[in-house]
Design a protein around this motif. Structure first.
Motif, short mmCIF file in Angstrom:
data_model
loop_
_atom_site.label_atom_id
_atom_site.label_comp_id
_atom_site.label_asym_id
_atom_site.label_seq_id
_atom_site.Cartn_x
_atom_site.Cartn_y
_atom_site.Cartn_z
N GLN A 183 48.36 -3.12 71.12
CA GLN A 183 47.03 -3.19 70.50
C GLN A 183 46.48 -1.80 70.13
N GLY A 184 47.32 -0.80 70.20
CA GLY A 184 46.87 0.56 69.88
C GLY A 184 46.05 1.19 70.99
N GLN A 185 46.09 0.60 72.19
CA GLN A 185 45.33 1.14 73.34
C GLN A 185 46.24 2.05 74.15
N LEU A 186 45.66 3.11 74.71
CA LEU A 186 46.45 4.03 75.53
C LEU A 186 46.76 3.38 76.88
#
Ligand SMILES: Cc1cc2nc3c(=O)[nH]c(=O)nc-3n(C[C@H](O)[C@H](O)[C@H](O)COP(=O)(O)OP(=O)(O)OC[C@H]3O[C@@H](n4cnc5c(N)ncnc54)[C@H](O)[C@@H]3O)c2cc1C
Length: 482
Positions: A71-74
């Motif tokens: 989800q493009g989260q770190l």
């Protein structure tokens, strides 16, 4: 016989494992002459199987890496933070590991032979490194010395280290209890109290007002019997013959029995041993519990607690099930599982500074598993940091201590914490519980992902400041060789 030194400062590194190899490359690249000793190929430890250096003795994984998720989260982990710090500090072995990585999801796993071969070649080809294939049986007495002979240091050298540090400052066997974060313990069930503390309380004080050093998880009879059954049936790790021998030498069978072995001696044995409830009153029931599991504070910040008397050899999955069956520990966040294995390590709180120098001999450094850190990545990281401080010493600069907010600084602070000088000391790997709380820690309690991301941000920012201030990653030609 050690080679004679002339006017050029020489660094002796003993052990070309993970820590020693990293340190050698760091120093050689800074133009120091390094004498790197390893007993290979003359002799091998029972766990080493190849003649290459920096051998990975078991799993081929260096643990997880920080990365973006789908989800493009770190997505971050404590081991991932340590690796990011090592990258910032210019780590050679991590770089080689990334070049020979094999697919392993979020973990950094390597082709073990390619990794060792690449490190060995760099060491062999470096003009400033002289390889000395010999087992050392005593510590060099001149020059700067870094000892990085790892958990399976030869008995002769171990004896020499013990002579230098004091006989009681060296361990040969690690019998560790699990360590849990305090914030994951349910204090509505578990209670804080020391044994017999209530006998000394002022009349009129309520039980809730008692402040003690231990957290107690109370069990009723059926909960105790269920835990006993779990301990009897849980899957265990078998000690290898060389570990069995070390265990017997340290007489752990008398002094430090695994909790599952105590359980196997009868249903009541634990209740008269580490789980005895005497001197305790559960504030929820106002009575003495049938049995208790006690947890003792493990670090200065009070964020970590260890399970008293629960040294264990159960497999990790079985340990988790066992721990989470204990009332108050249902959500336990286990940062270090119990282990019982052959492991040579020094009593760092008594003898080492967080700069990795011996307290009384500034030219004597230690790195790797021998210092009481645990894991491949941690070993490389301490080798790197020891080399940075050796470089600073040779440049007549003061030794450096890393900020506690960094994972490496927190690890080094933990293994050298003064309050553990008189306690038995157990090794640790990188984990979030070592870091000092954030300013907004309480509000982040329910959002661990965000909290961990903020830990990472804080650490990398502080480390960058230290690197810039002290020019840590610059590799100048050492003045003494110009
Ligand atoms: C059996 C076992 C399994 C492990 N599995 C894992 C794992 O899966 N994952 C993990 O993260 N960690 C694991 N570890 C823990 C640890 O991370 C590794 O042992 C790691 O290699 C330690 O690095 P080091 O540099 O301290 O020592 P090492 O990498 O062991 O290097 C020490 C070097 O010193 C040399 N040496 C020893 N004595 C002498 C002497 N007297 N003279 C000259 N040279 C000497 C040895 O030959 C060796 O090359 C394991 C440890 C053991 C013992």
């Amino acid at each position: 016989m050690l080679p004679m030194q002339t006017d050029t400062p020489l660094v002796h590194i003993i052990g070309a494992g993970l820590a020693g190899s990293e340190a050698a490359l760091q120093l050689a690249e800074r133009k120091y002459k390094v004498m790197l000793y390893d007993m290979k190929p003359v002799r091998r430890s029972p766990a080493h199987h190849s003649d290459q250096f920096a051998e990975i003795v078991c799993s081929n994984s260096f643990g997880s890496q920080n990365s973006m998720d789908d989800q493009g989260q770190l997505s971050v982990s404590a081991s991932g933070l340590l690796k990011q710090e090592m990258e910032q500090l210019g780590c050679y072995l991590l770089n080689i590991a990334q070049q020979v990585a094999v697919p392993a999801g979020k973990a950094l796993a390597v082709d073990r032979d390619a990794f060792s071969l690449a490190v060995t070649r760099q060491l062999q080809q470096h003009p400033n490194i002289t390889l000395m294939p010999q087992p050392l049986s005593s510590l060099p007495t001149e020059g700067i010395v870094l000892v990085a002979t790892g958990p399976l240091t030869t008995p002769e050298l171990a004896e020499s280290i013990a002579e230098r540090l004091g006989q009681k400052q060296l361990y040969f066997f690690d019998a560790a209890s699990p360590i849990i974060t305090k914030e994951s313990i349910n204090l509505e069930i578990a209670f804080i109290q020391d044994r017999y503390q209530l006998d000394n309380q002022q009349p009129g004080n309520s039980l809730e007002e008692v402040a003690g050093s231990y957290i107690n998880c109370p069990l009723n009879r059926s909960q105790y019997e269920a835990l006993h059954l779990i301990l009897l049936s849980a899957e265990k790790n078998e000690l290898k013959p060389f570990e069995q021998e070390a265990a017997e030498k340290t007489r752990y069978f008398e002094s430090c029995l695994p909790v599952e072995v105590i359980a196997s001696r009868g249903v009541e044995t634990l209740r008269y041993g580490p789980m005895k409830p005497v001197g305790l009153v559960d504030p929820n029931t106002q009575s003495r519990p049938y049995a208790v599991v006690q947890l003792r504070q493990d670090n200065t910040e009070g964020t970590l607690y260890n399970m008293v008397g629960f040294q264990t050899n159960l497999k990790w999955g079985a340990q988790k099930l066992m721990i989470q069956s204990i009332p108050g520990l249902e959500q336990a966040d286990i940062v270090r599982y119990g282990v019982m294995h052959r492991n040579t390590y020094i009593h760092s709180p008594a003898v080492l500074l967080p700069t990795l120098q011996h307290k009384h001999t500034p030219s004597l450094f230690f790195a790797g598993q021998l210092t009481g850190t645990e894991g491949y990545t941690e070993s490389i990281a301490t080798g790197l940091f020891a080399a940075l401080n050796i470089h600073r010493q040779l440049q007549q600069q003061g030794s450096l201590t890393l900020p506690r907010e960094t994972m490496l600084g927190a690890l080094l602070a933990y293994i050298t914490r003064p309050e553990a000088i008189t306690m038995s000391f157990q090794p640790i790997n990188s984990n979030w519980g070592l870091l000092p709380p954030l300013e907004n820690q309480v509000s982040l309690k329910k959002n661990k992902k965000l909290r961990n991301q903020q830990y990472v941000e804080r650490s990398l920012k502080q480390l960058q400041q230290v690197i810039s201030l002290h020019k840590l990653t610059e590799k100048p030609v050492a003045e003494c060789f110009q």
